[in-house]
Design an enzyme around this catalytic site. Structure first.
Site: not given
Lengths: 291, 178, 440
Positions: B142-144
């Protein structure tokens, strides 16, 4: 408004409400039963606003259910963990989490519960845990009916609420089997019980004005003296078994009833004080206002 | 009320004396008493709470792999780590960690090959992907966020390490989670 | 009152900011200072009680909807799960179930108060008509809600009541199938009933706003039934707050004591045991009876030997209320001053209760056990069938004949000119009016 007139009009209002409520309550029992005998009182400890369950009786009742009733009747809405909830038969004040209750873990493990193996996906039977439902003796309603001559044994989860005067009714029915009066034709697979609702006039060969009360039930008398062993010294009689299992079913039908009544007492005391204070406030505000 | 004007005992009906305060307070109390059961009813119910523990057989996990099980509606990663992965997790210096925690704190003594963590990214709850990312652990798509082989946050927006649930070994090969 | 001038003066900056943009504080303040006839008795407190009932039903209902499952396989068990597993769920569900009965007790008393004091007469026709709409919506909502637990009474109640629509010639059958979403009461029916049961209370709430709007435009009626003249406003009215907030509050608490008694100590007394038996489409309970608050209308339905005729009569019993303002020809509002009509009113109340009683009995059962009687047309005279017919006849007679006729022919007692002066020989006697205020 003077005190007297306000009290008078209040009283009139209250009387009318009481009459309306009374009418509503009394309008129903008139139809609740057919020609059944009025249930005998089991003298239960949990009746009335202050009544509580007798834990020993609930434990005995559970034993009767498990050893006798459960061979035909399911209790699909009951979970083993519920037995350990406050007020329940196996409540342990030292173990707050019902799912961790030591008695209930043992009772649950005695049951075999169908499940799906998480590895293979195959249907398996495993030991029960407190989070499981009571096992049903039959896989489905059709099987239950087929196994009992076409009459499905009803689920007992809420039986005390599903009959008028439930606990007394269950007690009276179980302890109330009688030999059919001479002149009553009892069909195969049928048993006479004076507490069962029904209309026996077409099976009665005697005086048409004296048709016996009661009806036919497909359940043979389920209890015999000495059938279930009690280890607390209670009488091992049909009458005692019937009372105990009726108490257990009454508890199972509404497991929170005693807690609810107890909080109800607090609420009533609060409301009466609240009413008193508000009435004084009302009198103070209206003081000196003619109306 | 006009007639009241000449009455020497006349009191302002709005005057707040004790009895009005008591009545008002009781009304507020009644409201709160009525609201509480409604609010509390949204807390987990008894059947939900009863399912709060599960047991898991560790022999179902192969070395170098993980098994995802569902506990309380959330994924739990049970990872059987290789000696190299354990070594990798242990050799990291505390200074390199965003949320400093040694590998030994995150596993049970004598069972260091098994890592049990809740499989929701501590950033915003997505499920991190096994075996990817820069540190050999997990990578959150999702956001690394990058996690290492001990489930600790190494890079990305997640604030803390993957959470280790309460669990215990009921036998050498069985854990009870919850 | 209609021409009540706003006395609100915004003080703080925030109040002023709001007052020129959304005068909601002014609205509340004006409402609280509304001049209210000071002779309103306890029968006038049921409006407040009903508002509380609606709030309780919506609040508990929203919570119940979070746990309830509108599916025929799961509905019964989900209700029991609420009672057993949800925190405080037994209280919430019993409050909601008994709340319906409490709502109807209050609404019937509220309606009878309006009937007795002529609150439906000009200029208050719209208040009454909107009230009738609310009453009709309440019946619909209560019926829909009763189906949701999916017990035996739920199922067979739904079966019987939806079949009423099937009695309508030609279009009845297609409408019936449309309403049920199939040839029989089933999952589709349950699911839509749940949706509508959630919707209707908010429609009721909207109607309540209209009801209050109309009320505050026309002004409150009062036990004397006269309009308060402009120059008497100061003497004969008091601000709504604190005078009637505290009076309504006190009545609400008394009402809650009764309510709580049912919820905590006899939660199933107003229901039917059969509804704790899961719905079974293959077996009807031995005696199906609606909830007590529907019984009078159910009795009227059964009094008519024709299927469609019964349905028409039942709906007419509610419909006649809508035209009541034009059926009553009396120039006097309050029945305090209409002794003849008061007697008929008391009989009407007893008849209503009698109809409720009859609705719960088997039509063929004897009213006086053992009393010999004869067959009249289609039934024994000494049966609930004929008692119901007699009472039904009076119900309609009261509205359709007595209301217009008595109003034209009666001689009302003298009516006071002001509400402060119950017996006033001459109209223009301000001193006399003032003197009576010294008592109390």
């Amino acid at each position: 408004m003077t005190l007297e007139t306000s009290m008078r009009s209040m009283k009139k209002t209250l009387v009318l409400i009481a009459v309306a409520a009374g009418l509503a309550v009394s309008a129903q029992p008139a139809l609740a039963e057919g020609g059944a005998k009025h249930p005998r009182s089991g003298g239960f400890s949990f009746e009335g606003p202050f009544g509580t369950f007798d834990q020993g009786q609930l434990q005995r009742g559970y034993k009767v259910y498990r050893e006798v009733c459960a061979s035909c009747h399911g209790m699909d809405l009951m979970y083993f963990r519920t037995l350990a909830e406050p007020g329940g038969p196996f409540y342990d004040p030292h173990q707050e989490n019902p799912a961790a209750n030591r008695f209930v873990k043992v009772l649950a493990a005695e049951a075999q519960v169908p499940d799906i193996d998480s590895e293979t996906g195959e249907a398996i039977m495993r030991d029960g845990v407190p989070a499981d439902r009571f096992p049903n003796p039959y896989p489905n309603a059709t099987a239950a009916a087929a196994g009992n001559g076409g009459a499905m044994p009803p689920d007992l989860s809420v039986m005390a609420k599903a009959r008028h005067d439930g606990a007394n009714y269950i007690y009276s029915l179980l302890a109330g089997y009688r030999a059919p009066p001479a002149g009553l034709k009892v069909g195969p697979g049928q048993y006479y019980n004076p507490y069962m609702a029904g209309d026996l006039s077409s099976y009665w060969e005697g005086d048409a004005h004296h048709v016996p009360v009661g009806g036919f039930i497909a359940m043979p008398p389920p209890l015999q003296n000495g059938q279930v062993t009690y280890d607390d010294g209670a009488a091992e009689t049909v009458d005692q078994y019937s009372k105990d299992v009726a108490a257990f079913i009454a508890w199972a039908s509404d497991p929170k009833q005693v807690q609810r009544k107890q909080s109800g007492l607090g609420v009533m005391i609060f409301l009466f004080l609240f009413a008193g204070v508000t009435y004084l406030s009302y009198r103070r505000i209206w003081k000196g206002v003619a109306h | 009320m006009a007639a009241d004007q000449g009455d020497p005992n006349h009191q302002d009906p709005n005057r707040r004396d004790f009895i009005h305060i008591a009545a008002g307070a009781a009304a507020v109390g009644a409201g709160a008493m009525a609201a509480w059961p409604l609010i509390n009813s949204m807390n987990p119910a008894a059947d939900t709470l009863a399912l709060s523990t599960i047991e898991f057989d560790l022999t179902k996990v192969q070395e170098g792999q993980q098994v995802v099980i569902k506990w309380q509606g959330k994924p739990v990663f049970v990872r059987y780590r290789t000696p190299a992965e354990i070594e990798q997790a242990r050799s990291v210096s505390m200074g390199a960690l965003k949320d400093p925690q040694s590998d030994a704190e995150r596993v049970k003594d004598g069972h260091q090959q098994y890592l049990v963590v809740i499989g929701s990214c501590t950033h915003l709850g997505c499920v991190p992907t096994f075996g990817s990312g820069d540190f050999g652990g997990w990578f959150c798509p999702c956001h690394g966020s990058h996690y290492d082989t001990s489930g600790r946050i190494r890079k990305g927006p997640a604030p803390i390490n993957l959470v280790v649930p309460t669990y215990e070994y009921v036998s050498d090969t069985r854990v009870k989670i919850g | 009152m209609s021409d009540h001038e706003s006395t609100y003066v915004p003080k703080t900056g925030i109040e002023k900011w709001f007052d020129s943009r959304l005068p909601i504080i002014r609205f509340g303040a004006d409402y609280m200072s509304l001049p209210t006839p000071k002779n309103l008795n306890y029968w006038w407190t049921f409006g407040g009680i009903l508002a509380l009932c609606l709030v309780i039903q919506i609040a508990t209902g929203v919570i119940l909807a979070m746990h309830y499952v509108p599916n025929t396989e799961l509905a019964f068990a989900s209700v029991e799960r609420i009672m057993r597993d949800v925190n405080g769920g037994d209280l919430i569900r019993y409050t909601h179930a008994n709340g319906a009965s409490m709502f109807f007790i209050a609404v019937y008393l509220h309606m009878l108060r309006g009937l007795y004091y002529g609150s439906y007469k000009a200029p208050r026709e719209m208040i009454w008509i909107i009230g009738c709409v609310i009453f009709f919506l309440m019946i619909a909502t209560a019926f829909l809600g009763y189906v949701l637990p999916w017990g035996q009474m739920s199922f067979w109640g739904a079966e019987v009541i939806t079949n009423l629509i099937g009695a309508v010639p030609v279009v009845g059958e297609p409408i019936l199938i449309w309403l049920r979403g199939g040839p029989a009461i089933d999952n589709a029916t349950l699911n839509r009933f749940f949706s509508l049961h959630y919707l209707l209370p908010f429609v009721i709430a909207g109607c309540v706003v209209l009801h209050l709007w109309a009320l505050h435009h026309a002004g409150q009626n009062n036990p004397v039934g006269i309009l308060i003249p402009k120059d008497r406003q100061k003497k004969d009215t008091v601000p709504f707050h604190p005078y009637f907030t505290v009076k309504d509050g006190f009545a609400i608490i008394l009402f809650l004591i009764m309510f709580a008694w049912f919820v905590f100590f006899m939660p199933n007394a107003l229901g039917h045991a059969d509804n704790y038996i899961p719905a079974n489409a293959l077996q009807t309970p031995a005696h199906i009876v609606p909830e007590w608050y529907m019984l009078p209308f159910y009795a009227i339905l059964r009094a008519i030997p024709d299927k469609f005729g019964g349905v028409v009569a039942m709906f007419a019993a509610i419909g006649v209320l809508f035209v009541l303002p034009w059926l009553d020809t009396s120039k006097v509002r309050s029945m305090r001053y209409r002794p003849t009509m008061r007697t008929f009113f008391i009989i009407f109340v007893l008849v209503g209760m009698g109809l409720g009683w009859c609705g719960a009995q088997l039509p063929d059962a004897q009213v006086v056990p053992g009393m010999p009687s004869f067959t009249l047309f289609d039934g024994q005279l000494n049966s609930y069938l004929w008692l119901t017919r007699l009472l039904t006849a009076y119900y309609f007679l009261f509205f359709l004949v007595l209301m217009p006729l008595v109003g034209l022919r009666e001689t009302p007692r003298p009516i006071p000119a002001t509400i402060s002066e119950p017996v006033l020989p001459t109209v223009d006697d301000p001193l006399g009016a003032g003197s009576s205020e010294q008592k109390g």
